[in-house]
Motif scaffolding. Sequence first.
Motif, short mmCIF file in Angstrom:
data_model
loop_
_atom_site.label_atom_id
_atom_site.label_comp_id
_atom_site.label_asym_id
_atom_site.label_seq_id
_atom_site.Cartn_x
_atom_site.Cartn_y
_atom_site.Cartn_z
N MET A 1 -46.56 -41.71 -71.15
CA MET A 1 -45.67 -42.76 -71.62
C MET A 1 -44.23 -42.53 -71.19
N ARG A 2 -43.82 -41.25 -71.21
CA ARG A 2 -42.43 -40.96 -70.86
C ARG A 2 -42.14 -41.28 -69.41
N ARG A 86 -31.42 -38.78 -71.27
CA ARG A 86 -31.34 -39.83 -72.30
C ARG A 86 -32.65 -39.91 -73.08
N LEU A 87 -33.75 -39.86 -72.36
CA LEU A 87 -35.05 -39.92 -73.01
C LEU A 87 -35.24 -38.73 -73.94
N THR A 88 -34.87 -37.56 -73.49
CA THR A 88 -34.97 -36.36 -74.33
C THR A 88 -34.11 -36.50 -75.57
N ASN A 105 -39.96 -30.18 -72.77
CA ASN A 105 -40.92 -29.83 -71.72
C ASN A 105 -41.34 -31.04 -70.89
N GLU A 106 -41.49 -32.20 -71.54
CA GLU A 106 -41.90 -33.40 -70.80
C GLU A 106 -40.82 -33.83 -69.80
N ALA A 127 -29.87 -28.33 -69.86
CA ALA A 127 -29.19 -29.32 -70.70
C ALA A 127 -30.09 -29.79 -71.83
N ALA A 128 -31.38 -29.96 -71.55
CA ALA A 128 -32.31 -30.41 -72.59
C ALA A 128 -32.42 -29.37 -73.70
N ARG A 129 -32.45 -28.12 -73.33
CA ARG A 129 -32.55 -27.07 -74.35
C ARG A 129 -31.26 -26.97 -75.16
#
Length: 456
Positions: A1-2, A86-88, A105-106, A127-129
Motif C-alpha cells: 500500500m505504501r 512524509r509518508l513515514t 522500515n517500509e 531521518a526516519a529513525r
Amino acid sequence: MRGLAVEIISIWQKTNVPGGAPGPFLDALIEQTLSDHPRLSHPDRALLRELVTGVLRWRGRLDYAIGQVSHQPVNKLHPLVLNLLRLTTYQLLFLDRIPASAAVNESVKLAKIHRLPPALIGFVNAAARKLATALPDLPLPDPEIEPVTALAVATSHPEWLAARWLERLGPEAAWKRAQANNLHPPLSIRVNTALISPATLQVVLQTEGIATESGRFSPVGLTICSLKQSPFNLPSYQRGLWLFQDEAAQLATLLLQPQPGHGILEIGAGRGGKTTHLAQLLRGKGRILAVDHSLERMAALNRSRQRLGLTGVDLLLTDATLSLPIQPEHRFDRILIDAPCSGLGVLRRHPELRWRRQPGDLDRFARLQAALLRQAAPYMRPGGLLLYITCTTEPEENESVMAAFLRSHPDFALHPGPVSDAPEITPFIDADGYFRTLPERHDLDGFFAALLAKER
C-alpha cells in the motif's frame, strides 16, 4: 500500500504545479489506482486512501517535522525522498495502529525498490529513525510569537492563506476554520426522488449492509454511517437510486425553486450533481440546457443522467465565458451559474487544493465568474431567477462579484423576501440575503449562493 501511496502522491505533485495547468484530481488518481488493482482487499483500499489523503492533508505539518531533523532544507530534498519521509511522518503522527518500526522500515525498503543511490537510502533511514524518536513531542511554533507560522504549521495550510484568515477573520475564527478543514467530511448522498423516497432508500441500503441516517438539513439527503465495501458496486447505486453529494450543494440547488415546465440554463454543469437535482425537481416536465467546456465532465454528466434515469437534459459543450451559441431571442425561466472557483470551501473534501492555490487565483477566478454572469444574463426571462453558486468562502469570488454584477446590471436585484418555501434553507441566509454554509459552523462544505431576480 505504501508503494502505491507514494506513487499517487508523486504523480499528483508532478501534474499539479502551483500556477500551472491543473492536473487530475486526487480522487481520480486514487480511483484509477484502485481500478488497476481490483484484488485489493477493502482494508487495503481504505489504508491506501487514508495514506494518500492524509499525507496531502497534513503536508505542511509533516514538512515542518521533517525540517527539524533534516540537515537539508525540505524544499531541497529529492522529491521521492521527501515523499517517503512524509509518508513515514504521517504514520508516526496519525496512525497509532502502525508500529513506528514498520513505518521506518517500509520507507527504507521503498527507497531501495526505487533504486535510490546508497547515500539517499542512508539519509531516508537516518531521518526516519530521528522522526520516530522525536515525534510526537516535537514542539510547534508558538502562536503568540509567530501567529501566521503557528497556524500554518499546526493546521497544515499555506502561509498566505493562514495570514489571510488571521487578518480577515481574527485568530479564534481563523483557527476554527483551519481546524475544520482537517476533519473528515460526512458521507452524504442525495436520494434520486424520481425513483425512490429517502425512507424507502434507507431500507434498501440496510438490506445491502449500509447503515444510514436522515440528512441533518436536506430533505433529500442521507448520511452513510459506515462503508465497508465499494459503494459503486452496490445494486442501489447501479440502479440509479442515489449519488454522492454534500448537503450544502443539495440545499443550494433548492434556492432556484424550479417548477415543472421551466426552461433552465445551467452554466458550469460539471459532472452533473446539480443538473440531475434540477431534473429531479422538474419531474420530467421542462428542459435543462447544461453547459460546460470539459468533454470529460460532459461525458460523466451524461453517464450520471442515464444511470439516474432522468430526462429533459440537453448538453452543450462550449466555453461559457465567450458568446454562447444560443439563439439571441431565447429566454430561460431559471439560470444556474455553478461558477469555477478556488474551492477554498471544500478543503476538507479535497485537501490537496490548499497546495495548488495561490493568492492571485482569487482575482483570476473572479474574472472568470464575472464573464460567465455577463454572458448568461441576456438569456434571463423578465421575472425569472438567476442563482450564482460557488464552493469558496472568500469575498473576492462571492460578495464582490455580486456587487460588481448588480452595479452593471440594474435590471437584476437580490431576490427579496423568502428565497424558498423550503424551511431547510432559512438558517443559512445571512443578514445580507446571501446563502452561506461553513464547515466550522455547520459541518457542511463551504458554499456561497446569491439568488437574483430580473425585473419584469
